[in-house]
Design a protein around this motif. Structure first.
Motif, mmCIF file in Angstrom:
data_model
loop_
_atom_site.group_PDB
_atom_site.id
_atom_site.type_symbol
_atom_site.label_atom_id
_atom_site.label_comp_id
_atom_site.label_asym_id
_atom_site.label_seq_id
_atom_site.Cartn_x
_atom_site.Cartn_y
_atom_site.Cartn_z
ATOM 1 N N LEU A 33 0.862 -1.068 -0.084
ATOM 2 C CA LEU A 33 0.015 -0.065 -0.130
ATOM 3 C C LEU A 33 0.927 1.413 0.019
ATOM 4 C CD1 LEU A 33 -2.263 -1.592 2.717
ATOM 5 C CD2 LEU A 33 -3.033 -0.580 0.354
ATOM 6 N N PHE A 34 0.438 2.302 -0.610
ATOM 7 C CA PHE A 34 1.268 3.526 -0.889
ATOM 8 C C PHE A 34 0.145 4.777 -0.658
ATOM 9 C CE2 PHE A 34 4.812 1.488 -2.946
ATOM 10 C CZ PHE A 34 4.138 0.137 -3.305
ATOM 11 N N TRP A 35 0.781 5.874 -0.184
ATOM 12 C CA TRP A 35 -0.092 6.956 -0.225
ATOM 13 C C TRP A 35 0.918 8.066 -1.050
ATOM 14 C CZ3 TRP A 35 -4.567 8.923 0.666
ATOM 15 C CH2 TRP A 35 -5.537 8.090 1.542
ATOM 16 N N TYR A 36 0.187 9.093 -1.868
ATOM 17 C CA TYR A 36 1.012 9.880 -2.732
ATOM 18 C C TYR A 36 0.331 11.462 -2.728
ATOM 19 C CZ TYR A 36 3.533 6.384 -5.408
ATOM 20 O OH TYR A 36 4.378 5.466 -5.591
ATOM 21 N N GLN A 45 3.692 13.016 -5.374
ATOM 22 C CA GLN A 45 4.956 12.872 -4.765
ATOM 23 C C GLN A 45 4.696 11.871 -3.682
ATOM 24 O OE1 GLN A 45 6.354 16.127 -2.656
ATOM 25 N NE2 GLN A 45 5.739 17.677 -4.490
ATOM 26 N N PHE A 46 5.634 10.815 -3.469
ATOM 27 C CA PHE A 46 5.482 9.648 -2.585
ATOM 28 C C PHE A 46 5.474 10.139 -1.177
ATOM 29 C CE2 PHE A 46 6.090 5.646 -1.126
ATOM 30 C CZ PHE A 46 6.930 5.466 0.004
ATOM 31 N N LEU A 47 4.754 9.558 -0.415
ATOM 32 C CA LEU A 47 4.594 9.775 0.848
ATOM 33 C C LEU A 47 5.161 8.904 1.837
ATOM 34 C CD1 LEU A 47 1.095 11.857 1.499
ATOM 35 C CD2 LEU A 47 3.741 12.711 1.795
ATOM 36 N N LEU A 48 4.576 7.562 1.541
ATOM 37 C CA LEU A 48 4.821 6.457 2.301
ATOM 38 C C LEU A 48 4.540 5.260 1.953
ATOM 39 C CD1 LEU A 48 1.936 5.976 4.074
ATOM 40 C CD2 LEU A 48 2.724 7.681 5.671
ATOM 41 N N TYR A 89 -4.778 13.834 -2.527
ATOM 42 C CA TYR A 89 -4.214 12.817 -1.716
ATOM 43 C C TYR A 89 -4.842 11.379 -2.502
ATOM 44 C CZ TYR A 89 -1.975 15.680 1.555
ATOM 45 O OH TYR A 89 -1.309 16.708 2.069
ATOM 46 N N PHE A 90 -3.647 10.585 -2.876
ATOM 47 C CA PHE A 90 -4.154 9.237 -3.275
ATOM 48 C C PHE A 90 -3.611 7.969 -2.627
ATOM 49 C CE2 PHE A 90 -5.666 10.600 -7.394
ATOM 50 C CZ PHE A 90 -5.260 11.716 -7.609
ATOM 51 N N CYS A 91 -4.288 7.184 -2.516
ATOM 52 C CA CYS A 91 -4.008 5.763 -2.018
ATOM 53 C C CYS A 91 -3.891 4.972 -3.164
ATOM 54 C CB CYS A 91 -5.278 5.386 -1.180
ATOM 55 S SG CYS A 91 -4.783 3.820 -0.299
#
Lengths: 115, 115
Positions: A33-36, A45-48, A89-91
């Motif tokens: 899983l990612f958050w941008y 931009q990549f957050l975590l 924000y995108f998941c």
């Protein structure tokens, strides 16, 4: 079907308050899983990210996300919101089926931090 | 600084015309991707390339073509067969062919409009 959902199109939070942006997912096997974050007319931009390990993941700009396997959720959080956090924000989740390996993005949640 | 450069920032297409969007990266990444972003729909994968001289169709490849002759370059051509090309196009890259496990780095996009 493999999918990711962001149930809120927009979230409004007063500056200094905690914020949560919700994400739920549905995949076969273990999820990646990612958050941008995206600012106007810019790329993402990549957050975590969560791959394995601790359920609480810390990322850039003071953001963190909590992985909950039983609820199939990966909510983005921050203890104290800043006006500069206002963005889209995108998941995203890695989905693997047969030989097709790709990332699926949610539709995005617009975060407004009110001064 | 390493990164991804997309050009032009704005592009206009006439009816029946093919246009090519440029994407160059100096991150030494193997994998590259093209996404289309429409309001309220998140990101949809057009094409991706895991390595030079190889590429795969994504979810919405019809009306688009790509090439990957050099590691650093992954141009996207929007052909006249794409009947609704107006969108924000994002190019991304990741470290290696297992790129969907890794965060992706994004360019700042090209906004394509129809004249």
């Amino acid at each position: 079907a493999q999918s990711v959902a962001q149930p809120e199109d927009q979230v409004n939070v007063a500056e200094g308050n905690p914020l949560t942006v919700k994400c739920t997912y549905s995949v076969s096997g273990n999820p990646y899983l990612f958050w941008y974050v995206q600012y106007p007319n810019r790329g993402l931009q990549f957050l975590l990210k969560y791959i394995t390990g601790d359920n609480l993941v810390k990322g850039s700009y003071g953001f963190e996300a909590e992985f909950n396997k039983s609820q199939t959720s990966f909510h983005l959080k921050k203890p104290s919101a800043l006006v500069s956090d206002s963005a889209l924000y995108f998941c995203a989740v890695r989905a693997y089926m047969y030989r097709d390996d790709k990332i699926i993005f949610g539709k995005g949640t617009r975060l407004h931090i009110l001064p | 600084d390493g990164g991804i450069t997309q050009s032009p920032k704005y592009l206009f297409r006439k009816e029946g015309q093919n246009v090519t969007l440029s994407c160059e990266q100096n991150l030494n990444h193997d994998a590259m991707y093209w996404y289309r972003q429409d309001p309220g729909q998140g990101l949809r994968l057009i094409y991706y390339s895991q390595i030079v001289n190889d590429f795969q169709k994504g979810d919405i490849a019809e009306g688009y073509s790509v090439s990957r002759e050099k590691k650093e370059s992954f141009p996207l051509t929007v052909t006249s067969a794409q009947k609704n090309p107006t969108a924000f196009y994002l190019c991304a890259s990741s470290i290696d062919w297992q790129g969907f496990h890794q965060p992706q780095h994004f360019g700042d996009g090209t906004r394509l409009s129809i004249l």
